[in-house]
Design a protein around this motif. Structure first.
Motif, PDB file in Angstrom:
ATOM      1  N   VAL A 189      20.355  47.615  -3.125  1.00 17.02           N
ATOM      2  CA  VAL A 189      19.198  47.127  -2.371  1.00 17.02           C
ATOM      3  C   VAL A 189      19.440  45.699  -1.894  1.00 17.02           C
ATOM      4  CG1 VAL A 189      16.751  46.527  -2.537  1.00 17.02           C
ATOM      5  CG2 VAL A 189      17.589  48.659  -3.556  1.00 17.02           C
ATOM      6  N   HIS A 190      20.035  44.883  -2.737  1.00 16.46           N
ATOM      7  CA  HIS A 190      20.302  43.491  -2.372  1.00 16.46           C
ATOM      8  C   HIS A 190      21.305  43.405  -1.220  1.00 16.46           C
ATOM      9  CE1 HIS A 190      20.759  39.235  -2.639  1.00 16.46           C
ATOM     10  NE2 HIS A 190      22.008  39.285  -3.069  1.00 16.46           N
ATOM     11  N   VAL A 191      22.341  44.207  -1.257  1.00 19.12           N
ATOM     12  CA  VAL A 191      23.345  44.182  -0.191  1.00 19.12           C
ATOM     13  C   VAL A 191      22.732  44.624   1.142  1.00 19.12           C
ATOM     14  CG1 VAL A 191      25.478  45.259   0.626  1.00 19.12           C
ATOM     15  CG2 VAL A 191      25.312  44.485  -1.747  1.00 19.12           C
ATOM     16  N   LEU A 192      21.981  45.722   1.128  1.00 25.24           N
ATOM     17  CA  LEU A 192      21.385  46.219   2.362  1.00 25.24           C
ATOM     18  C   LEU A 192      20.339  45.255   2.911  1.00 25.24           C
ATOM     19  CD1 LEU A 192      20.997  50.019   1.491  1.00 25.24           C
ATOM     20  CD2 LEU A 192      22.695  48.944   2.978  1.00 25.24           C
ATOM     21  N   SER A 193      19.527  44.688   2.040  1.00 28.76           N
ATOM     22  CA  SER A 193      18.530  43.720   2.511  1.00 28.76           C
ATOM     23  C   SER A 193      19.198  42.459   3.038  1.00 28.76           C
ATOM     24  CB  SER A 193      17.564  43.366   1.383  1.00 28.76           C
ATOM     25  OG  SER A 193      18.247  42.789   0.277  1.00 28.76           O
ATOM     26  N   GLY A 194      20.320  42.075   2.446  1.00 26.87           N
ATOM     27  CA  GLY A 194      21.052  40.914   2.936  1.00 26.87           C
ATOM     28  C   GLY A 194      21.607  41.130   4.332  1.00 26.87           C
ATOM     29  N   PHE A 195      22.167  42.296   4.591  1.00 22.40           N
ATOM     30  CA  PHE A 195      22.696  42.577   5.929  1.00 22.40           C
ATOM     31  C   PHE A 195      21.560  42.743   6.944  1.00 22.40           C
ATOM     32  CE2 PHE A 195      26.772  43.723   3.865  1.00 22.40           C
ATOM     33  CZ  PHE A 195      27.612  43.027   4.706  1.00 22.40           C
ATOM     34  N   THR A 196      20.422  43.272   6.518  1.00 26.95           N
ATOM     35  CA  THR A 196      19.272  43.371   7.423  1.00 26.95           C
ATOM     36  C   THR A 196      18.793  41.988   7.833  1.00 26.95           C
ATOM     37  OG1 THR A 196      18.595  45.440   6.345  1.00 26.95           O
ATOM     38  CG2 THR A 196      16.956  44.308   7.703  1.00 26.95           C
ATOM     39  N   LEU A 197      18.716  41.083   6.861  1.00 22.83           N
ATOM     40  CA  LEU A 197      18.332  39.705   7.171  1.00 22.83           C
ATOM     41  C   LEU A 197      19.349  39.063   8.109  1.00 22.83           C
ATOM     42  CD1 LEU A 197      16.442  37.293   6.601  1.00 22.83           C
ATOM     43  CD2 LEU A 197      17.930  36.717   4.664  1.00 22.83           C
ATOM     44  N   LEU A 198      20.625  39.360   7.902  1.00 20.79           N
ATOM     45  CA  LEU A 198      21.665  38.816   8.775  1.00 20.79           C
ATOM     46  C   LEU A 198      21.485  39.291  10.212  1.00 20.79           C
ATOM     47  CD1 LEU A 198      24.354  37.114   8.562  1.00 20.79           C
ATOM     48  CD2 LEU A 198      25.538  39.318   8.503  1.00 20.79           C
ATOM     49  N   ALA A 199      21.064  40.541  10.383  1.00 17.71           N
ATOM     50  CA  ALA A 199      20.911  41.097  11.731  1.00 17.71           C
ATOM     51  C   ALA A 199      19.780  40.436  12.507  1.00 17.71           C
ATOM     52  CB  ALA A 199      20.675  42.607  11.637  1.00 17.71           C
ATOM     53  N   VAL A 200      18.699  40.082  11.825  1.00 20.82           N
ATOM     54  CA  VAL A 200      17.557  39.479  12.527  1.00 20.82           C
ATOM     55  C   VAL A 200      17.629  37.955  12.524  1.00 20.82           C
ATOM     56  CG1 VAL A 200      16.115  41.453  11.914  1.00 20.82           C
ATOM     57  CG2 VAL A 200      16.070  39.404  10.480  1.00 20.82           C
ATOM     58  N   TRP A 201      18.601  37.401  11.855  1.00 26.28           N
ATOM     59  CA  TRP A 201      18.734  35.948  11.714  1.00 26.28           C
ATOM     60  C   TRP A 201      18.643  35.197  13.047  1.00 26.28           C
ATOM     61  CZ3 TRP A 201      20.582  33.849   6.773  1.00 26.28           C
ATOM     62  CH2 TRP A 201      20.708  32.462   6.773  1.00 26.28           C
ATOM     63  N   PRO A 202      19.388  35.610  14.089  1.00 22.03           N
ATOM     64  CA  PRO A 202      19.379  34.820  15.338  1.00 22.03           C
ATOM     65  C   PRO A 202      18.042  34.794  16.040  1.00 22.03           C
ATOM     66  CG  PRO A 202      21.240  36.349  15.250  1.00 22.03           C
ATOM     67  CD  PRO A 202      20.306  36.745  14.165  1.00 22.03           C
ATOM     68  N   PHE A 203      17.135  35.690  15.694  1.00 23.43           N
ATOM     69  CA  PHE A 203      15.874  35.799  16.413  1.00 23.43           C
ATOM     70  C   PHE A 203      14.713  35.168  15.648  1.00 23.43           C
ATOM     71  CE2 PHE A 203      18.651  39.508  16.901  1.00 23.43           C
ATOM     72  CZ  PHE A 203      19.026  39.341  18.227  1.00 23.43           C
ATOM     73  N   THR A 204      15.036  34.373  14.636  1.00 21.23           N
ATOM     74  CA  THR A 204      14.022  33.710  13.835  1.00 21.23           C
ATOM     75  C   THR A 204      14.343  32.222  13.727  1.00 21.23           C
ATOM     76  OG1 THR A 204      15.180  34.021  11.718  1.00 21.23           O
ATOM     77  CG2 THR A 204      13.775  35.829  12.484  1.00 21.23           C
ATOM     78  N   ARG A 205      13.501  31.507  12.995  1.00 16.28           N
ATOM     79  CA  ARG A 205      13.717  30.077  12.790  1.00 16.28           C
ATOM     80  C   ARG A 205      14.896  29.800  11.877  1.00 16.28           C
ATOM     81  NH1 ARG A 205       8.886  27.386   9.913  1.00 16.28           N
ATOM     82  NH2 ARG A 205       7.686  28.570  11.426  1.00 16.28           N
ATOM     83  N   LEU A 206      15.495  30.823  11.283  1.00 12.58           N
ATOM     84  CA  LEU A 206      16.628  30.621  10.382  1.00 12.58           C
ATOM     85  C   LEU A 206      17.844  30.052  11.095  1.00 12.58           C
ATOM     86  CD1 LEU A 206      16.452  33.824   8.131  1.00 12.58           C
ATOM     87  CD2 LEU A 206      15.796  31.486   7.527  1.00 12.58           C
ATOM     88  N   VAL A 207      17.829  30.041  12.420  1.00  6.89           N
ATOM     89  CA  VAL A 207      18.972  29.476  13.141  1.00  6.89           C
ATOM     90  C   VAL A 207      19.161  27.999  12.841  1.00  6.89           C
ATOM     91  CG1 VAL A 207      18.885  31.151  15.036  1.00  6.89           C
ATOM     92  CG2 VAL A 207      17.513  29.063  15.156  1.00  6.89           C
ATOM     93  N   HIS A 208      18.100  27.332  12.352  1.00  9.13           N
ATOM     94  CA  HIS A 208      18.218  25.901  12.084  1.00  9.13           C
ATOM     95  C   HIS A 208      19.208  25.604  10.967  1.00  9.13           C
ATOM     96  CE1 HIS A 208      15.466  26.773   8.707  1.00  9.13           C
ATOM     97  NE2 HIS A 208      15.938  25.663   8.169  1.00  9.13           N
ATOM     98  N   VAL A 209      19.604  26.635  10.213  1.00  8.72           N
ATOM     99  CA  VAL A 209      20.605  26.445   9.153  1.00  8.72           C
ATOM    100  C   VAL A 209      21.915  25.938   9.743  1.00  8.72           C
ATOM    101  CG1 VAL A 209      21.956  27.640   7.389  1.00  8.72           C
ATOM    102  CG2 VAL A 209      19.536  28.179   7.680  1.00  8.72           C
ATOM    103  N   PHE A 210      22.212  26.323  10.977  1.00  5.96           N
ATOM    104  CA  PHE A 210      23.472  25.951  11.614  1.00  5.96           C
ATOM    105  C   PHE A 210      23.325  24.720  12.499  1.00  5.96           C
ATOM    106  CE2 PHE A 210      23.554  30.508  10.809  1.00  5.96           C
ATOM    107  CZ  PHE A 210      24.715  30.621  10.079  1.00  5.96           C
TER     108      PHE A 210
END
Length: 262
Positions: A189-210
């Motif tokens: 569950v952790h691996v799949l949820s991690g990759f799901t979060l990775l897929a939507v990452w560019p379309f959220t405020r999480l881009v500020h990490v970079f």
């Protein structure tokens, strides 16, 4: 291996990685002004001052632990004199503490958004989706660590025999989905949820990490000027001023003996 396993442990991770890479490129080209944290500090700062550092520092150590556990093979740690038992303690104790900090910080951030109406109204749909997926990834990882590593016996579950080599081989296009077959469901569950979060990452405020503020070290100084009236006279700039008659012109004749305005 059946088709579902091939999709979950081969196709889906790669689709998420492609979505991340293409999405980040698209976001950078089309929305650089939106490449921010969308801070809501002006609406509420007390809870933010506590929860944000707790979450971010916790996540920094969580990510560091993931890099150590997934990128470095077991043979490397053995080669430098770290036994498997010692590695288990090094990874489990700090990892659990960092996980607790990240979970508490995330709970505080979510509570802040729900509790304060002004913050909640400024929360976009992408923020809501991001918080759900972020909470799923963090909580599933914390549950996996506590259930399999802390209470999973003296040595816990050795993910460096299954998940770590699976991921490293996946990234070099040598997929082995069968290595994930016997992995505990918590880690799956952790691996799949991690990759799901990775897929939507560019379309959220999480881009500020970079967006590391490296430019702060070379940018010019900002000059501030005091508005204190005690430091000198101030002048108010207005767009227009009403036309007023000069009293001297009204009450004194000109050179020809005529009064102004006559």
């Amino acid at each position: 291996m059946n088709s579902l396993a091939n999709f979950l442990w081969v196709a889906y991770p790669w689709l998420a990685i492609v979505a991340f890479v293409l999405g980040m490129s698209w976001r950078w080209r089309t929305d650089q002004f939106g490449w921010t944290t969308h801070s809501t500090q002006i609406y509420e700062s007390k809870l933010l001052r506590i929860s944000s550092p707790l979450f971010h520092w916790g996540m920094m150590f969580v990510i560091l632990g993931h890099v150590m556990g997934l990128a470095f093979p077991k043979s490397w740690t053995r080669a430098v004199g770290i036994s498997d038992a010692a590695y288990h303690l090094i990874a489990t104790i700090p990892g659990t503490i960092a996980g607790i900090a990240a979970v508490l910080g995330l709970v505080g951030l979510i509570y802040r958004r729900v509790r304060h109406r002004s913050v909640f109204l400024s929360t976009s749909k992408s923020d809501k989706v991001m918080y759900v997926l972020l909470a799923l990834a963090i909580l599933s990882g914390f549950i996996a660590t506590v259930s399999t590593q802390v209470f999973g016996g003296p040595h816990g579950y050795d993910y460096r025999e299954t998940i770590s080599p699976w991921l490293r081989q996946l990234l070099i296009f040598n997929a082995h989905p069968e290595w994930m077959a016997d992995v505990p469901w918590q880690f799956k569950v952790h691996v799949l949820s991690g990759f799901t979060l990775l897929a939507v990452w560019p379309f959220t405020r999480l881009v500020h990490v970079f967006s590391a503020p490296v430019g702060y070290t070379t940018r010019p100084y900002v000059v501030y000027r005091s508005r204190d009236t005690r430091t000198g006279p101030t002048r108010q700039h207005v767009a227009w001023e009403p036309v007023r008659s000069n009293k001297k012109q009204v009450h004194e004749p000109n050179d020809e003996g005529q009064w102004y305005g006559a």
